[in-house]
Scaffold this motif. Structure first.
Motif, PDB file in Angstrom:
ATOM      1  N   LEU A 200      14.226 -21.293  -9.864  1.00 21.80           N
ATOM      2  CA  LEU A 200      13.998 -22.287  -9.112  1.00 21.80           C
ATOM      3  C   LEU A 200      14.778 -23.403  -9.706  1.00 21.80           C
ATOM      4  O   LEU A 200      14.367 -24.129 -10.723  1.00 21.80           O
ATOM      5  CB  LEU A 200      12.670 -22.893  -8.641  1.00 21.80           C
ATOM      6  N   ALA A 201      15.921 -23.729  -9.414  1.00 16.82           N
ATOM      7  CA  ALA A 201      16.918 -24.804 -10.049  1.00 16.82           C
ATOM      8  C   ALA A 201      17.115 -25.883  -9.036  1.00 16.82           C
ATOM      9  O   ALA A 201      17.394 -27.307  -9.128  1.00 16.82           O
ATOM     10  CB  ALA A 201      17.948 -24.365 -10.598  1.00 16.82           C
ATOM     11  N   ALA A 202      17.074 -25.400  -7.663  1.00 18.01           N
ATOM     12  CA  ALA A 202      17.176 -26.610  -6.661  1.00 18.01           C
ATOM     13  C   ALA A 202      16.171 -27.432  -6.464  1.00 18.01           C
ATOM     14  O   ALA A 202      14.914 -27.293  -6.808  1.00 18.01           O
ATOM     15  CB  ALA A 202      17.606 -25.645  -5.219  1.00 18.01           C
ATOM     16  N   PRO A 203      16.483 -28.793  -6.141  1.00 17.97           N
ATOM     17  CA  PRO A 203      15.281 -29.655  -5.971  1.00 17.97           C
ATOM     18  C   PRO A 203      14.357 -29.418  -4.889  1.00 17.97           C
ATOM     19  O   PRO A 203      14.990 -28.827  -3.702  1.00 17.97           O
ATOM     20  CB  PRO A 203      16.122 -31.004  -5.938  1.00 17.97           C
ATOM     21  N   LEU A 204      13.275 -30.056  -5.023  1.00 15.34           N
ATOM     22  CA  LEU A 204      12.256 -29.539  -3.877  1.00 15.34           C
ATOM     23  C   LEU A 204      12.229 -30.408  -2.724  1.00 15.34           C
ATOM     24  O   LEU A 204      11.449 -30.537  -1.827  1.00 15.34           O
ATOM     25  CB  LEU A 204      10.766 -29.620  -4.587  1.00 15.34           C
ATOM     26  N   TYR A 205      13.312 -31.781  -2.902  1.00 16.52           N
ATOM     27  CA  TYR A 205      13.438 -32.452  -1.875  1.00 16.52           C
ATOM     28  C   TYR A 205      14.358 -31.824  -0.829  1.00 16.52           C
ATOM     29  O   TYR A 205      14.507 -32.666   0.298  1.00 16.52           O
ATOM     30  CB  TYR A 205      13.833 -34.212  -2.264  1.00 16.52           C
ATOM     31  N   HIS A 206      15.049 -30.864  -1.186  1.00 20.08           N
ATOM     32  CA  HIS A 206      15.858 -30.223  -0.407  1.00 20.08           C
ATOM     33  C   HIS A 206      15.308 -28.848   0.248  1.00 20.08           C
ATOM     34  O   HIS A 206      14.494 -28.212  -0.402  1.00 20.08           O
ATOM     35  CB  HIS A 206      17.280 -29.742  -1.237  1.00 20.08           C
ATOM     36  N   ILE A 207      15.610 -28.556   1.572  1.00 16.48           N
ATOM     37  CA  ILE A 207      14.841 -27.452   2.022  1.00 16.48           C
ATOM     38  C   ILE A 207      15.144 -25.997   1.284  1.00 16.48           C
ATOM     39  O   ILE A 207      14.247 -25.238   1.503  1.00 16.48           O
ATOM     40  CB  ILE A 207      15.326 -27.383   3.663  1.00 16.48           C
TER      41      ILE A 207
END
Length: 244
Positions: A200-207
């Motif tokens: 998990l490297a994508a931010p959690l504010y993004h779907i």
């Protein structure tokens, strides 16, 4: 079904399986089991209820990825509150808009953003909890909330904001039923078998970041957590932790 059930169910089926490998932890990567994560989520939910957060209230999260960030998200969901992951790259005017427009009652944040958040804080934000400062002590002192509150499928689970390229960011409403239906329809539930590892490297504010995490948790997969994407660090973690 409550969004938090996507963690609650595997924590009952595979409590001793490694849920997270948190590369953001001080002193090096830290392994967290499904049972441990669920227990800490319960304590954080207890902290929120002690602060007066109830079903339908908004709980903001202004932080990069970490185990503590995940605890805040699932704790809010467990008591039926709406979680609002916020873009930590936002500028002053946007931050003020996110805090005000979302109606967040409590905000979890990191101390690196303290000056920014405090300067933009509206009166509606009653409490700010800093995940890398006073959070763990307050969590551990709280009475555990061991339940996942029942919700209706059309109750609001998360409020994600658009990038705001033409105007201020706009809140996109995601319901419990929409999120859990999508995740459970696309994955088999955890059963103790090896489901591989996801990074998990994508931010959690993004779907993309949020649904990737939910998919991995429900399936009983191990998630390697990066604070945010850095290409060299990503490649190193993929090799080191044998991400599949």
């Amino acid at each position: 079904m409550n969004l938090a059930s996507l963690l609650d169910l595997p924590s009952m089926i595979v409590p001793d399986s490694v849920c997270l490998i948190d590369t953001t932890a001080p002193g090096g990567a830290r392994e967290v089991t499904y049972g441990e994560l669920r227990e800490d989520v319960g304590r954080t939910a207890g902290l929120l209820t002690a602060l007066g957060v109830t079903q339908g209230d908004r709980v903001g999260v202004f932080a990069t990825n970490s185990t503590e960030c995940l605890e805040a998200i699932f704790a809010a969901s467990a008591i039926g509150a709406t979680v609002v992951p916020m873009n930590f790259r936002a500028a002053d005017e946007e931050v003020e808009h996110l805090l005000t427009d979302s109606g967040s009652k409590v905000v979890f944040a990191e101390t690196r953003y303290k000056d920014l958040i405090e300067s933009c804080r509206p009166d509606t934000v009653e409490e700010i909890i800093y995940l890398d400062d006073d959070y763990t002590n307050r969590r551990d002192e709280a009475d555990e909330w061991p339940l996942v509150n029942e919700v209706e499928d059309d109750d609001l689970a998360a409020l994600l904001y658009t990038s705001g390229t033409t105007s201020m960011p706009k809140g996109v409403k995601l319901t419990h039923g929409a999120l859990t239906g999508y995740i459970m329809g696309a994955n088999d539930a955890a059963d103790g078998s090896d489901m591989g590892r996801m990074i998990l490297a994508a931010p959690l504010y993004h779907i993309a970041g949020l649904t990737s995490l939910l998919n991995a948790l429900y399936a009983g997969r191990t998630t390697v957590v990066m604070q945010q994407f850095e290409s060299d660090e990503w490649l190193e973690n993929v090799e080191k932790h044998q991400v599949t």
